[in-house]
Design a protein around this motif. Structure first.
Motif, PDB file in Angstrom:
ATOM      1  N   ARG E 229       0.768  -1.262  -0.076  1.00  0.00           N
ATOM      2  CA  ARG E 229      -0.019  -0.004  -0.013  1.00  0.00           C
ATOM      3  C   ARG E 229       0.908   1.262  -0.004  1.00  0.00           C
ATOM      4  NH1 ARG E 229      -3.499   2.157   3.797  1.00  0.00           N
ATOM      5  NH2 ARG E 229      -2.366   0.884   5.375  1.00  0.00           N
ATOM      6  N   SER E 230       2.037   1.157   0.602  1.00  0.00           N
ATOM      7  CA  SER E 230       3.021   2.494   0.854  1.00  0.00           C
ATOM      8  C   SER E 230       3.822   2.816  -0.470  1.00  0.00           C
ATOM      9  CB  SER E 230       3.777   2.180   1.968  1.00  0.00           C
ATOM     10  OG  SER E 230       2.996   2.203   2.959  1.00  0.00           O
ATOM     11  N   VAL E 231       4.210   1.548  -1.190  1.00  0.00           N
ATOM     12  CA  VAL E 231       5.190   1.518  -2.339  1.00  0.00           C
ATOM     13  C   VAL E 231       4.510   1.511  -3.537  1.00  0.00           C
ATOM     14  CG1 VAL E 231       6.911   0.110  -3.345  1.00  0.00           C
ATOM     15  CG2 VAL E 231       6.967   0.305  -0.835  1.00  0.00           C
ATOM     16  N   PHE E 232       3.305   0.812  -3.606  1.00  0.00           N
ATOM     17  CA  PHE E 232       2.936   0.883  -5.140  1.00  0.00           C
ATOM     18  C   PHE E 232       2.510   2.135  -5.708  1.00  0.00           C
ATOM     19  CE2 PHE E 232       1.529  -3.764  -6.192  1.00  0.00           C
ATOM     20  CZ  PHE E 232       2.354  -4.222  -5.628  1.00  0.00           C
ATOM     21  N   PRO E 233       2.228   3.033  -5.091  1.00  0.00           N
ATOM     22  CA  PRO E 233       2.013   4.600  -5.578  1.00  0.00           C
ATOM     23  C   PRO E 233       2.997   5.196  -6.035  1.00  0.00           C
ATOM     24  CG  PRO E 233       0.329   4.130  -3.487  1.00  0.00           C
ATOM     25  CD  PRO E 233       1.601   3.064  -3.591  1.00  0.00           C
ATOM     26  N   ALA E 234       4.013   4.805  -5.209  1.00  0.00           N
ATOM     27  CA  ALA E 234       5.313   5.570  -5.843  1.00  0.00           C
ATOM     28  C   ALA E 234       5.604   5.446  -7.416  1.00  0.00           C
ATOM     29  CB  ALA E 234       6.630   4.893  -5.135  1.00  0.00           C
ATOM     30  N   ARG E 235       5.326   4.215  -7.887  1.00  0.00           N
ATOM     31  CA  ARG E 235       5.540   3.975  -9.403  1.00  0.00           C
ATOM     32  C   ARG E 235       4.894   5.291 -10.203  1.00  0.00           C
ATOM     33  NH1 ARG E 235       3.063  -1.416 -11.312  1.00  0.00           N
ATOM     34  NH2 ARG E 235       1.673  -0.658  -9.936  1.00  0.00           N
ATOM     35  N   GLU E 236       3.574   4.987  -9.888  1.00  0.00           N
ATOM     36  CA  GLU E 236       2.621   6.248 -10.590  1.00  0.00           C
ATOM     37  C   GLU E 236       3.144   7.563 -10.442  1.00  0.00           C
ATOM     38  OE1 GLU E 236       0.486   5.631 -12.581  1.00  0.00           O
ATOM     39  OE2 GLU E 236      -0.346   7.623 -13.154  1.00  0.00           O
ATOM     40  N   ILE E 237       3.635   7.965  -9.246  1.00  0.00           N
ATOM     41  CA  ILE E 237       3.825   9.201  -8.993  1.00  0.00           C
ATOM     42  C   ILE E 237       4.954   9.516  -9.765  1.00  0.00           C
ATOM     43  CG2 ILE E 237       5.124  10.804  -7.003  1.00  0.00           C
ATOM     44  CD1 ILE E 237       3.058   9.007  -5.255  1.00  0.00           C
ATOM     45  N   VAL E 238       6.222   8.824  -9.777  1.00  0.00           N
ATOM     46  CA  VAL E 238       7.448   8.894 -10.470  1.00  0.00           C
ATOM     47  C   VAL E 238       7.335   9.155 -12.026  1.00  0.00           C
ATOM     48  CG1 VAL E 238       9.792   8.158 -11.061  1.00  0.00           C
ATOM     49  CG2 VAL E 238       8.664   7.884  -8.833  1.00  0.00           C
ATOM     50  N   SER E 239       6.261   8.364 -12.465  1.00  0.00           N
ATOM     51  CA  SER E 239       5.738   8.383 -13.860  1.00  0.00           C
ATOM     52  C   SER E 239       5.337   9.756 -14.415  1.00  0.00           C
ATOM     53  CB  SER E 239       4.996   7.158 -14.234  1.00  0.00           C
ATOM     54  OG  SER E 239       4.316   7.453 -15.350  1.00  0.00           O
ATOM     55  N   ARG E 240       4.278  10.340 -13.267  1.00  0.00           N
ATOM     56  CA  ARG E 240       3.894  11.324 -13.368  1.00  0.00           C
ATOM     57  C   ARG E 240       4.825  12.503 -13.646  1.00  0.00           C
ATOM     58  NH1 ARG E 240      -1.452  12.180 -11.293  1.00  0.00           N
ATOM     59  NH2 ARG E 240      -0.983  14.432 -11.204  1.00  0.00           N
ATOM     60  N   ILE E 241       5.754  12.445 -12.682  1.00  0.00           N
ATOM     61  CA  ILE E 241       6.729  13.579 -12.649  1.00  0.00           C
ATOM     62  C   ILE E 241       7.530  13.584 -14.077  1.00  0.00           C
ATOM     63  CG2 ILE E 241       8.753  14.769 -11.585  1.00  0.00           C
ATOM     64  CD1 ILE E 241       7.970  13.303  -9.105  1.00  0.00           C
ATOM     65  N   GLU E 242       7.723  12.461 -14.628  1.00  0.00           N
ATOM     66  CA  GLU E 242       8.546  12.140 -15.809  1.00  0.00           C
ATOM     67  C   GLU E 242       7.967  12.617 -16.900  1.00  0.00           C
ATOM     68  OE1 GLU E 242       9.349   8.007 -17.015  1.00  0.00           O
ATOM     69  OE2 GLU E 242       9.790   8.962 -18.957  1.00  0.00           O
ATOM     70  N   LYS E 243       6.773  12.587 -16.879  1.00  0.00           N
ATOM     71  CA  LYS E 243       5.902  13.030 -18.242  1.00  0.00           C
ATOM     72  C   LYS E 243       5.157  14.342 -17.946  1.00  0.00           C
ATOM     73  CE  LYS E 243       5.193   8.172 -19.462  1.00  0.00           C
ATOM     74  NZ  LYS E 243       4.282   6.975 -18.745  1.00  0.00           N
ATOM     75  N   THR E 244       5.551  14.939 -16.805  1.00  0.00           N
ATOM     76  CA  THR E 244       4.691  16.227 -16.780  1.00  0.00           C
ATOM     77  C   THR E 244       5.155  17.059 -17.834  1.00  0.00           C
ATOM     78  OG1 THR E 244       4.212  18.058 -15.070  1.00  0.00           O
ATOM     79  CG2 THR E 244       6.472  17.228 -15.107  1.00  0.00           C
ATOM     80  N   ASP E 245       4.434  18.043 -17.986  1.00  0.00           N
ATOM     81  CA  ASP E 245       4.878  19.075 -19.058  1.00  0.00           C
ATOM     82  C   ASP E 245       4.954  20.615 -18.192  1.00  0.00           C
ATOM     83  OD1 ASP E 245       1.693  18.413 -20.522  1.00  0.00           O
ATOM     84  OD2 ASP E 245       1.982  19.664 -18.546  1.00  0.00           O
TER      85      ASP E 245
END
Lengths: 357, 357, 357, 357, 357
Positions: E229-245
């Motif tokens: 529960r603590s670690v799984f969202p990290a994946r999504e978050i980092v991906s969002r930062i990478e793809k942010t405009d």
């Protein structure tokens, strides 16, 4: 059975270091290091092995296609030299020597960086080896932990002896046949796994009582999990290469990558199927144990049910009451023995009918 | 029960060979090879069987629609000749004779390449046969391992006797009825599977104690896994044909492919349902074993619980103490026997109430 | 318990026939055939039942909205006549009489073709009936296997008595209320399923030892699987109607289809929930069996553990050694009996503390 | 244990009625009906309770923001009056009083219609209450089954006492804090569920033999299933509001809905986690039962294994053969007793080493 | 075993309060509060620790890059001051001190708000700590519950000693190395989990009878669930930062975030793998218990089956019938003893062959 079959734990990722730091995280301790260069075009082909990275650098810039195969990841320095000469990103260099890096593909403007895992069985243990490939205009560089000759051996001969179309093609086709060779080996590994599963099935149904298969099944399951983790990303990677719009992959090569993609899917399907079969194995094993217990209980119940009442009767006539008329009949003993025999036979028949015998 | 029902292992993919190399990977050893040609248009239809590929080539280029059915994949040479004549990609030729190739579709500019699996039961064993179809302008070529006549038999007659609309349509409709015939056979196989499951269910609930069904269920499960692997991709393939924008499939034929797609989904649903039912079977079997064990334990417990205390009492009055007043009463023995009878009856009633009898 | 509750197997799809061939694949054997026509607009409404398809044809082309309800699928000829009159695709006609066709929707330019399943319980068995609906400009034609009046009965009255808005709307609203009526019945079926599950739960916890629930649970599971296969596609179908850009569905009707979609999702959720509950039931049942076994074992163990040592003691004093001083004491017997009583009581207390009694 | 904890079955959806028919499907039987109106802007706020819908209508059209809270769904007439005054779709009115309606959102041009479920524990039973919210320009109307004051109590005070920003915002913010209050309560319910699971865990590991936890676990599982069905759609609904392009939700409020969305996801995650834990519980319980059975079997086996051979020996010397030399030795009895003691001790040691004692 | 290993329950979310209200929901009770400021550019770097927020504010607006590390979340006032100075949204402030907030990312125009969880093992218990990061132009502010120095220690030195490229980069790179440091720690935690699993495996296969592993496995499972529960969202978050405009992340930094994303996926894969292994463990444990029970039953059955018939025979010759001819033979006793010995040996051989011994 007390011997630990588990390999020594060694999961030292380079935690806490500056990103881009090259740290070898593998288990090899030998200092072996060699660089093999195959430089070819349609007409000519040279094959040389160096132990010094400086001598390799000139090859990268010729008109020919060059395959540079680096064996041994401990020589971080040499790999860095090569990488800087070819203008690679520091993170690429970090991942080349980080054996914990999962399979992936990174597309850069001038080159593609692919991480794959080579799988093979060595003395009945699944070995997973780190393999990095960098493909640029006119070259492919491969990095292996150990000079595991067999995977690429056939391929090397094919280039030197000019079999197939490889000598007529560029580095994009070279990358394809390298990945193809690795993927082909996945099938061998999957096959071995399949055979192991069938061996346990045989033991389950024919091997009788002796073995505790729990551990074997557990080990098999863990092997499958590791295999899955190494092989599954390959599918995505190959698909990415096929669909890339990078100039590095020419259009007429895409058919080959599509074919490779098919193979990758097929391996994944095999592994998934084996996973399901291992899960079934455990269930089967449980039901076999239960069946066995049933049989043991039946024997116990038959014996106890027959003899306990008979023993009681014998006990009765072993009592010391003064007045027990039956004891004094002349044939009492024989009559009683007859009665007991009848009870015995009756019970046997009863159990026969209940199919406990 | 010791006989191995597992077929001989033979999974020799052509590992390590040049991509595009044609290697037959099937299990047939007969050299049988024949080519059947049905050449038709609205008015005319010829049906000829050849054993030489050269004679077939002229058919490919007429105005009529031609169905070329190649039986036997061992004659790699002939297949190559045909393929080169029709300008197919080398990878297509490789896949035609690679019986391990999974079902797939590859769209080329001039032709569609489809790999399917034919399924049927032979002597209670599921046989999966490799079938390749190449559809181009004016022709469909099919490749089978064995002259398994029944699947396409009806269809052949339909063309010759001009039933249905096939003679009025082009090769895109011919491809459809070929795939339709194969898919129809999937239903037969699914039905047989369903019957096997119901047989095991019957054995489970009515067959009593004797059989160990573990192995049967495991075999069924493996059959379902193999079926799934062969049938599931069909869905995707048909959908791809329906939605293709290739000129090879004319618009008014798409309705037929949509219908075929429905059938493919339906088979997949059947297989999924059977999979779930097999999983339930195992659970049911486990619970049946447990129930049986329960019944055995009850018998043992009833017998032991009744007679062990009685035996103890008999043992007491078998002791040799000098002073045991009870032994000397005139009716002691009969009184004791009465008491024992009461205990016996009391226990029976107790177990009756507990529903153990 | 030996009676087979399984219905007769009959899965004869029309395998091998020309696509578009109309073959009735259902189980009805009666020749009953009737066509019911309700022809209405805002002011007028006529309701007639015919047994001849020719008389029905004129209704299709009036200005009014016409609902044609065909009962009985064996009269393939009549259905074909109707279909040709209304210009339907041959594959539509094939699917109308193919009761194995799964639920689906096909959009044509002039009409929508929808296949649904009607579900109801008949004598405690789940019946799944094939229902086809074709909706065109000004008409909806429904095809049922049997004159199962209750599902559409209420609806028929509503039209004739001009309740609700149906008489003010076109055929798109008529299609909606027909599908709505069928979906409403899904809830009744789901409810019955829920009650059956609760009945088994009650038996599980209160019904004691006697019943073997394995079979009941298995039958329930199979029922749920069949239900799922019939109901799940409905969700997708309704959603497709709601989102269609066909002119046949006017914009202001979409709200109703959205509502219907909600209902479809709700039924699906119920069935999924029941599926999970049935899976739990099996687990519960297994644990109940184990618990029961535990209790049986406890009784056996308590009895055996108390009396076996006592019997041994009695056995010792039944031995015939010449020199056994204990035997000759005056109170030896009584002392021994006291000791045994103490052992007996001690053990009872021990088991009490261990909560085995 | 015989008491049925299951609530009375009542699943009477309004099957067969005209779509748009308002039928109250809840379980309340009281005729209680009241309408509470809070009318506010930045400066002023009035709070009135009416029992007549006519008096409420004028509030809807002022410049202020109005929260109309309708308690009691049996008064279908009044709700219809209100709905018609505000121009709502008949299907909206149907869903407001249909307590079986699952959570959903419908966007209309002038208003949003949201169905939510309020969850709370009442006397250890999970109660799920139907809540409908309609948000339009300047108003939010909420419909509850029962005047369950606590959920919105705090919120009511906040508006009246002008705490937070609610008095400065429009109806879109009012809708947010209403949904937020309901979602906050989901956490309380999830917490209670978590505590129940931990209670069973404690019983499992510490409570010893007495309890049969099967039923408790089953009830917990069913509670989780119901909870899931009520809470999971909330996630989707809030996300839809956040991403709507309706003018009803102003841009600066979206942050708040995003936050609410986070909360909704969090509750869903909790429930999923609890579901997994309950599944584990069942497994744990099964293993605990097996372990217990193991211990019982051990006791039985130890006792039986020790005393059965000893009893046999005693039996041998209780035989009445004429010639049994051992019987006549002076110390024979004592020697035998010694031997038995040695056997006894030896066996104890053996079981000690096997860790059965 | 009676000690509760469960931590004290404390799940007091700030239910019912005005959204945007800052309420500390953690478990720390110490009033510790300190703010650490590292202010650096390419040439200079200052490192200061304050206990007063006012002194920190000036740092935020310099040309240098500033890392402000706030230790202790109880001082809600100070955090609010800082937040208002930097113009953060009230909901951001609420989430900073709400330790139940799940990992997430919120993008605002001027800053990014990231919630992560720090994981570590403390005295064999998994501790999950709330970490918030706000990254704006020229600054990153981190909020921790406790001055847990080790995670960021190495990183702090790296900045001060000007190792790596951090001093040459902006706040976007600083955010990256902070998240990278946390993610690196996830690997340590996953490793510890892996070791725990292997310990239980060892106990399972080698530790013999004594331990009840049910509880250990359950605790492990719960730990994995919390980790997930603590670690799984990290994946999504980092991906969002990478793809942010967002302009806040410059293009050349994206490679680093892509690398971090790879790491996040890898941790997730590890945890998934461990989850599967724990599920297997439970199964294995069940099968081990069953195997053990089998062995116990075998001992019991062997002993009982051998001695019960023998005891019966001894019982027979202990009966007191007047006429039992066998008793009077001279060698009768010895013959009987021989017969019994033969039975004994025969049974032993029988069980040997059945592999029960």
């Amino acid at each position: 059975m007390k011997k630990k079959t588990r390999p020594a734990r060694k999961r030292r990722r380079n935690i806490g270091s500056v990103p881009g730091t090259m740290t070898y995280t593998g288990v090899r301790t030998e200092e072996d290091f060699s660089i093999e260069v195959i430089d070819y075009d349609r007409e000519n082909c040279t094959h040389t092995v160096f132990d010094n990275v400086e001598k390799v650098l000139p090859f990268c810039t010729g008109n020919k296609t060059t395959w540079i195969n680096v064996n041994g990841l401990r020589n971080v320095k040499a790999i860095e030299t090569l990488g800087k000469h070819l203008n690679w990103h520091p993170l690429v260099l970090e991942d080349i020597v980080d054996t914990y890096q999962r399979p992936k593909i990174d597309e850069f403007e001038d080159y593609l960086f692919v991480v794959f895992k080579m799988l093979y069985y060595q003395e009945d243990r699944l070995v997973i080896e780190h393999l990095s490939l960098v493909m640029g205009q006119g070259y492919v560089v491969t990095f292996q932990e150990e000079p595991q000759q067999d995977v690429f051996d056939d391929l090397r001969k094919r280039i030197i002896e000019n079999r197939g179309r490889v000598r007529n093609e560029k580095s994009d086709y070279l990358l394809f046949i390298l990945l193809d060779a690795v993927t082909d080996h996945y099938f061998l590994v999957a096959e071995t796994l399949g055979e192991k599963i069938e061996d346990i099935e045989d033991q389950l149904f024919e091997g009788g009582d002796k073995a505790d298969l729990t551990r074997d099944i557990l080990l098999l399951k863990k092997e499958t999990l590791r295999m899955k983790r190494s092989v599954f990303p390959a599918r995505e990677i190959v698909s990415r290469i096929e669909k890339t719009d990078s100039d590095l992959i020419s259009a007429h090569i895409e058919n080959f990558y599509r074919d490779l993609y098919d193979h990758a899917i097929q391996v994944v399907e095999y592994i998934e199927m084996y996973r399901e079969m291992i899960m079934s194995l455990m269930e089967m094993y449980m039901s076999t144990i239960s069946n066995r217990m049933n049989n043991i209980m039946k024997v116990l119940t038959v014996i106890a049910t027959i003899f306990i009442p008979l023993t009681f009767i014998a006990g009765v006539y072993g009592m010391n009451f003064d007045n027990m008329p039956e004891l004094h009949g002349k044939y009492s003993y024989f009559i009683l023995m007859g009665v007991m025999l009848l009870i015995f036979i009756g019970m046997l028949l009863y159990f026969k009918r209940k199919k406990w015998l």
